[in-house]
Design an enzyme around this catalytic site. Structure first.
Site, PDB file in Angstrom:
ATOM      1  N   LYS A  17       0.820  -1.216   0.000  1.00 18.07           N
ATOM      2  CA  LYS A  17       0.000   0.000   0.000  1.00 18.07           C
ATOM      3  C   LYS A  17       0.850   1.261   0.000  1.00 18.07           C
ATOM      4  O   LYS A  17       0.486   2.251  -0.631  1.00 18.07           O
ATOM      5  CB  LYS A  17      -0.964   0.003   1.190  1.00 18.07           C
ATOM      6  CG  LYS A  17      -2.085  -1.008   1.009  1.00 18.07           C
ATOM      7  CD  LYS A  17      -3.124  -0.893   2.096  1.00 18.07           C
ATOM      8  CE  LYS A  17      -4.215  -1.942   1.904  1.00 18.07           C
ATOM      9  NZ  LYS A  17      -5.062  -2.092   3.079  1.00 18.07           N
ATOM     10  N   LYS A  47     -11.558  -4.554  -2.366  1.00 20.92           N
ATOM     11  CA  LYS A  47     -12.400  -3.364  -2.498  1.00 20.92           C
ATOM     12  C   LYS A  47     -11.650  -2.259  -3.212  1.00 20.92           C
ATOM     13  O   LYS A  47     -12.215  -1.465  -3.922  1.00 20.92           O
ATOM     14  CB  LYS A  47     -12.830  -2.872  -1.107  1.00 20.92           C
ATOM     15  CG  LYS A  47     -14.013  -3.644  -0.542  1.00 20.92           C
ATOM     16  CD  LYS A  47     -14.487  -3.072   0.779  1.00 20.92           C
ATOM     17  CE  LYS A  47     -13.852  -3.815   1.922  1.00 20.92           C
ATOM     18  NZ  LYS A  47     -14.371  -3.534   3.246  1.00 20.92           N
ATOM     19  N   LYS A  99      -6.148 -11.402  -5.190  1.00 22.36           N
ATOM     20  CA  LYS A  99      -7.385 -11.519  -4.405  1.00 22.36           C
ATOM     21  C   LYS A  99      -8.406 -10.438  -4.788  1.00 22.36           C
ATOM     22  O   LYS A  99      -8.016  -9.339  -5.216  1.00 22.36           O
ATOM     23  CB  LYS A  99      -7.080 -11.469  -2.903  1.00 22.36           C
ATOM     24  CG  LYS A  99      -6.649 -10.124  -2.434  1.00 22.36           C
ATOM     25  CD  LYS A  99      -6.667  -9.990  -0.919  1.00 22.36           C
ATOM     26  CE  LYS A  99      -6.243  -8.575  -0.595  1.00 22.36           C
ATOM     27  NZ  LYS A  99      -6.368  -8.098   0.706  1.00 22.36           N
TER      28      LYS A  99
HETATM   29  P1  TYM Z   1     -11.210  -5.719   5.310  1.00 23.70           P
HETATM   30  O1  TYM Z   1     -12.186  -4.653   5.612  1.00 23.70           O
HETATM   31  O2  TYM Z   1     -10.266  -5.532   4.170  1.00 23.70           O
HETATM   32  O3  TYM Z   1     -11.950  -7.087   5.044  1.00 23.70           O
HETATM   33  C1  TYM Z   1     -12.941  -7.591   5.915  1.00 23.70           C
HETATM   34  C2  TYM Z   1     -12.854  -9.105   5.963  1.00 23.70           C
HETATM   35  O4  TYM Z   1     -12.997  -9.663   4.658  1.00 23.70           O
HETATM   36  C3  TYM Z   1     -11.936 -10.578   4.404  1.00 23.70           C
HETATM   37  N1  TYM Z   1     -11.582 -10.533   2.983  1.00 23.70           N
HETATM   38  C4  TYM Z   1     -11.546 -11.613   2.192  1.00 23.70           C
HETATM   39  N2  TYM Z   1     -11.790 -12.908   2.427  1.00 23.70           N
HETATM   40  C5  TYM Z   1     -11.686 -13.765   1.376  1.00 23.70           C
HETATM   41  N3  TYM Z   1     -11.334 -13.370   0.122  1.00 23.70           N
HETATM   42  C6  TYM Z   1     -11.062 -12.075  -0.161  1.00 23.70           C
HETATM   43  N4  TYM Z   1     -10.751 -11.695  -1.385  1.00 23.70           N
HETATM   44  C7  TYM Z   1     -11.166 -11.123   0.904  1.00 23.70           C
HETATM   45  N5  TYM Z   1     -10.988  -9.784   0.974  1.00 23.70           N
HETATM   46  C8  TYM Z   1     -11.249  -9.437   2.262  1.00 23.70           C
HETATM   47  C9  TYM Z   1     -10.780 -10.073   5.261  1.00 23.70           C
HETATM   48  O5  TYM Z   1      -9.854 -11.102   5.519  1.00 23.70           O
HETATM   49  C10 TYM Z   1     -11.494  -9.599   6.503  1.00 23.70           C
HETATM   50  O6  TYM Z   1     -11.704 -10.671   7.393  1.00 23.70           O
HETATM   51  N6  TYM Z   1      -7.642  -5.186   8.749  1.00 23.70           N
HETATM   52  C11 TYM Z   1      -8.979  -5.686   8.525  1.00 23.70           C
HETATM   53  C12 TYM Z   1     -10.036  -5.080   9.421  1.00 23.70           C
HETATM   54  C13 TYM Z   1      -9.810  -5.180  10.896  1.00 23.70           C
HETATM   55  C14 TYM Z   1      -9.930  -6.334  11.696  1.00 23.70           C
HETATM   56  C15 TYM Z   1      -9.704  -5.891  13.037  1.00 23.70           C
HETATM   57  C16 TYM Z   1     -10.176  -7.674  11.420  1.00 23.70           C
HETATM   58  C17 TYM Z   1      -9.538  -4.140  11.725  1.00 23.70           C
HETATM   59  N7  TYM Z   1      -9.492  -4.564  13.003  1.00 23.70           N
HETATM   60  C18 TYM Z   1      -9.743  -6.794  14.100  1.00 23.70           C
HETATM   61  C19 TYM Z   1     -10.210  -8.551  12.490  1.00 23.70           C
HETATM   62  C20 TYM Z   1      -9.991  -8.124  13.807  1.00 23.70           C
HETATM   63  C21 TYM Z   1      -9.368  -5.360   7.099  1.00 23.70           C
HETATM   64  O7  TYM Z   1      -8.881  -4.454   6.498  1.00 23.70           O
HETATM   65  O8  TYM Z   1     -10.397  -6.110   6.619  1.00 23.70           O
END
Ligand code: TYM
Length: 323
Positions: free
Chosen positions: A109, A193, A190
């Site tokens: 990023k 968003k 992957k």
């Molecule tokens: P975020 O918002 O990018 O994504 C939310 C959840 O979706 C999952 N995910 C996927 N799973 C399968 N295939 C994909 N292509 C895919 N893209 C996204 C992510 O693994 C996630 O579970 N850093 C985290 C948010 C966060 C968080 C936390 C998670 C902040 N604090 C505490 C767990 C615990 C994030 O950016 O997720």
């Protein structure tokens, strides 16, 4: 069984978010499960205030429409529980620059952002604070969060060693299939968003005609054999995993029923459309009353604060703070 997970309000939810994370959340919901909309994390992106507010509302509606029940679990907005930002600071003081700058997500990023923000570097520490504040046992996330989870474990262990037993060391959980849903146009990357092409990214609430179009145009290969093989057939294997995740069969069982890619794609499109149609209707109804969504979030923040406050104070005291 204490569970916590979070998702960024950074755009509409795609199939990866749903299959990788949200579906596990719904299955695991109980009075011991905490799910948060991580709006502080979203500030690391270039995001307009109005857009952030809108996406936060949208995400609350999506989570509930997908099956999270605020009577059963706790749904809240991260910034409404100030302990997250407070513990973040304490944890930043037990984490090194070196370990944060080696994180893959940061390296990727920071290359894409000119003059990247410090928040992009310290992002995993805030995530660790989210998790550790709730003495979390299990963190249901997609495969892309493994490294961040490892960081949270490292921080918890280090803190406990240095300041005495304070935090539970959490474990990440991934679904058996579809833990990493790939971009439909570039199946070696992957679904995301932020960077997927419009055709590569399938949103939960896309119009049925868009779902059909995106799946029918999904990149596969030319040898024509329906077989589950990530190495040689990433595009097809991605479709098979999505199918299997929605139908409950194994990807091999799904593959065994088809001889043609076209038929598989047609049936998968219908499966996706019928899975999300009732959720979409509920989502649209929920959006008619944003006040209700924020009432749910405020109740959630109150419940979350009760738990997080105790843990925060214990950590602050352990470090020698008097507040
Ligand atoms: P975020 O918002 O990018 O994504 C939310 C959840 O979706 C999952 N995910 C996927 N799973 C399968 N295939 C994909 N292509 C895919 N893209 C996204 C992510 O693994 C996630 O579970 N850093 C985290 C948010 C966060 C968080 C936390 C998670 C902040 N604090 C505490 C767990 C615990 C994030 O950016 O997720």
């Amino acid at each position: 069984m204490r569970i916590l997970s979070g998702i960024q309000p950074s755009g509409s939810m795609h199939l990866g978010n749903y299959l990788g994370a949200l579906r596990q959340w719904v299955e695991g919901q109980s009075s011991d499960a905490f799910y948060c909309v991580v709006d502080l994390h979203a500030l690391t992106l270039q995001i307009e205030p109005e857009k952030l507010r809108e996406q936060t509302t949208d995400l609350l509606a999506t989570l509930i429409a997908a099956g999270l029940d605020p009577e059963v679990c706790t749904i809240f907005i991260q910034s409404q529980v100030p302990y997250h930002a407070q513990l973040n600071w304490l944890l930043e003081c037990v984490t090194t620059y070196g370990e944060l700058s080696r994180m893959t997500a940061f390296k990727e990023k920071s290359q894409r952002q000119e003059g990247f923000r410090v928040g992009l570097l310290t992002y995993p520490v805030l995530q660790a604070a989210d998790i550790l504040l709730y003495q979390t046992e299990f963190v249901p996330v997609g495969d892309d969060q493994r490294q961040h989870l490892e960081m949270a474990r490292t921080i918890a262990e280090r803190f406990n060693n240095r300041f005495g037993e304070t935090f539970r060391v959490p474990v990440g959980t991934q679904p058996k299939v579809a833990a990493r849903v790939m971009d439909l146009q570039e199946p070696t990357r992957k679904m995301s968003k932020s960077i997927s092409s419009p055709l590569g990214n399938l949103h939960m609430f896309d119009a049925p005609e868009d779902i059909r179009k995106k799946i029918s145009k999904a990149v596969t290969d030319t040898d024509g054999e329906v077989r589950f093989d990530w190495e040689k057939k990433p595009g097809l294997s991605n479709l098979l995993e999505i199918y299997s995740s929605l139908s409950g069969e194994t990807p091999e069982q799904v593959a065994g029923r088809y001889t043609r890619y076209g038929e598989l794609k047609t049936d998968l499109s219908e499966l996706v459309v019928t899975t999300f149609a009732p959720m979409k209707q509920r989502y649209e109804e929920l959006l008619l009353d944003p006040g209700n969504l924020y009432k749910i979030a405020a109740n959630g923040a109150e419940k979350a604060s009760d738990v997080a406050g105790v843990v925060y104070r214990r950590a602050a005291n352990a470090m020698g703070l008097s507040g």
